[in-house]
Each structure stands twice: as C-alpha cells, then as structure tokens.
Design an enzyme around this catalytic site. Structure first.
Site, PDB file in Angstrom:
ATOM      1  N   SER A  53      13.723  -8.557  17.352  1.00  0.00           N
ATOM      2  CA  SER A  53      14.954  -9.340  17.454  1.00  0.00           C
ATOM      3  C   SER A  53      15.335  -9.518  18.931  1.00  0.00           C
ATOM      4  CB  SER A  53      16.059  -8.652  16.644  1.00  0.00           C
ATOM      5  OG  SER A  53      17.194  -9.473  16.542  1.00  0.00           O
ATOM      6  N   ASP A 190      13.798 -13.169  11.718  1.00  0.00           N
ATOM      7  CA  ASP A 190      13.916 -11.915  12.466  1.00  0.00           C
ATOM      8  C   ASP A 190      13.086 -10.768  11.868  1.00  0.00           C
ATOM      9  OD1 ASP A 190      14.933  -9.585  13.698  1.00  0.00           O
ATOM     10  OD2 ASP A 190      16.929 -10.453  13.887  1.00  0.00           O
TER      11      ASP A 190
END
Length: 320
Positions: A53, A190
């Site tokens: 992320s 993500d």
C-alpha cells in the site's frame, strides 16, 4: 543500468514497509531520519525493498533513490488533496455521512495522488529501478494475489516493463477509498487485503525464488503507528456495518492485527536479525488512513521522532 541481481553469495538485508494510507507519514518521517543518518540514499544500505500500500509507494521511491524529504512533503503538502482535510466524524449523523461517500463508488478519485507522483516517477519502468523491490497487490477479477517485482532474479521473473507509477497506484488502491487500477488486461487493488505487513512476502522472495537460507537474512521492518490499535469509542458485541466501518475501525483492525501476526512469525524465524519499528496507537488518536488534518500530521511526525529517540541506536546500526 539493469536492476542489481540478488544471489546467494552473501547475507542479504531487507527493508520492509507496512501499509496504512496517510498513516504512512509516520513511516516516511522515520525513513527521512534514517536516510539523513546514512548520508546517502537509504536503499543503498539494503539488498531488497518490500512495501505494501503506502509502504509500496515508499519502497518504489526508495528503489529509484527519490529523497525521502520529497516523500514527506508529498504527505504534508498534498495529503489533504489526496485524502481529506476533514477530521474523523464524531457523531452518528456525521459517521453516516462519511460512510455514504463510498457507497456508490470510491471516496477519492486517485487523480491528486497520481498527479503528485508524476514529477518523480514519470514514465520510469520497474526494469529501470536502481534497487530490487517487491510490492504485493490483488488481482480483483481473478481474486488472486500478485507480487509486482523488479527483474532481480532468474530471467523469467519480474515485471520490468510495467510503469512504476501504475504499480504505485495499484498498491495504494484500497477498496472503497481509491479506484482499482487497470494494468494491461488485469485490474488490481491494494495488497493490504492479504499482506498489510510485507515481511513474509520479502522473506519468501529470498528463500523460494532466490534460494537464500533465511539464516542469512536480516530485516528492518517499519510500521504505520498502528501498534496496539484500539477503537476510540470502544466496541460492542453487536456492532453492525456502521460500528465496524465508521472511523475506519475495520480497516485499522485488519492493518494492526496483520502487522502484529507477521511480526511474531518473522521474529520467530529471524530472531535478533529482525528489528521492528512502530509506535503505539495514542489514546484519542483522531487518526485514520484517510485523515490528513494538521493534527494528524503533527501527531504522526511526533510519534516517528519519539520512535527514533527511544530506539537502541547500537542495534539500529547493525541494520544500516
């Protein structure tokens, strides 16, 4: 110049960076201080970079030797445009309004983030990185994990043709917060869905794909100030969607427990060759993965500085 190749000829050092949205300012401030201490681009002190992320974005920046001072400024100068300058909602109505922003689509377009990264990443490809890097993501069509990587191992590995900015945007595409990212025929989200802390991903890369004995691996792992996260309002045994989703409680719980779990496993495997840097979640934190208020910036920066002051400097030196 090709990406340096990883081999089993010597022990290798890993820098692993966790996910957490705007909480990554904590990570960036820690990295900025470590880079100043090193007196050179920090990535030169490590053999493999890993990031999930926002940690993936930071790991990619390190891989191209983009100064960490620039990444700290990205948070402080562009954070409110990328995320929100709103504080955490405090009342029932404001929580419902905040949740409504992501009912029919993602809360944020991602355009401000992409625009802020273009100056540094431009059209760079993973094959042009100066240091090896791995970045977890999820192929949301096939519901499969994906690890983007530089071509640092056997010739058949790597995603060298992919643009770094596309990989960074895919890494940061938290469901309901940012749109998923199309790269070629695939659509990615993500990697924090399965690896909020990428320590195990990096260790597996070295052991399985490079063939390195884990006894020859050392790792510096940096979190996002979510150690011992606690919901501000406490918990109820009958919480529904509003209770779990408002204030980012579900996401922060997943981030915190994933990082705790991977830390315990990697500590068991690496022992003293593993160093974890993180901060305890402060009482009445008023923090969140998309809260980019001046208070949040001050708190996260202060937590990072405290982490560095409290650190065993001799032990840190062994990892740098």
């Amino acid at each position: 110049m090709p990406v340096p190749q990883l081999s089993t000829d010597r022990p290798l050092r890993v820098l692993s960076l966790a996910g957490g949205g705007f909480l990554g300012l904590y990570t960036a401030v820690v990295l900025e201080a470590l880079e100043a201490r090193a007196g050179e681009p920090l990535a030169r002190r490590f053999d493999l970079l890993a990031g999930t992320s926002i940690g993936g974005l930071l790991a990619l920046a390190l891989a191209y030797e983009i100064p960490m001072t620039r990444l700290v400024r990205l948070f402080t100068e562009h954070g409110s445009a990328v995320f929100s300058s709103r504080a955490l909602p405090s009342g029932a109505v404001s929580r419902l309004l905040d949740l409504s922003r992501s009912v029919l689509g993602p809360k944020y377009s991602g355009k401000a983030l992409r625009d802020s990264l273009l100056a540094d990443f431009g059209d760079k490809r993973l094959a042009e990185a100066l240091h090896p890097v791995v970045v977890p993501a999820v192929d949301i069509v096939q519901c499969k994990t994906k690890v983007f990587k530089t071509p640092h191992g056997p010739a058949s590995q790597g995603d060298g043709d992919l643009r770094a900015i596309d990989v960074a945007m895919a890494a940061c595409a938290a469901p309901a917060y940012f749109p998923s990212v199309r790269i070629g025929r695939r659509i990615y989200a993500d990697g924090g869905l399965f690896a909020a802390g990428p320590d195990q991903v990096a260790l597996h890369e070295l052991q399985h794909f490079i063939g390195l004995d884990p006894n020859r691996v050392s790792m510096l792992s940096i979190g996002t100030a979510t150690g011992h996260y606690r919901p501000a309002k406490g918990v109820r045994d009958d919480s529904g969607a509003v209770g779990w989703l408002s204030g980012g409680r579900l996401v922060l719980t997943l981030i915190s427990v994933q990082q705790q779990h991977v830390q315990a496993m990697v500590e068991d495997r690496l022992g003293d060759r593993y160093l974890r840097l993180d901060a305890d979640w402060p009482p009445d934190a008023r923090l969140g993965i998309d809260v980019a208020t001046p208070h949040a910036m001050h708190t996260l920066s202060a937590l990072a500085r405290k982490t560095l002051v409290d650190l065993d400097q001799g032990r840190l030196a062994a990892f740098l």
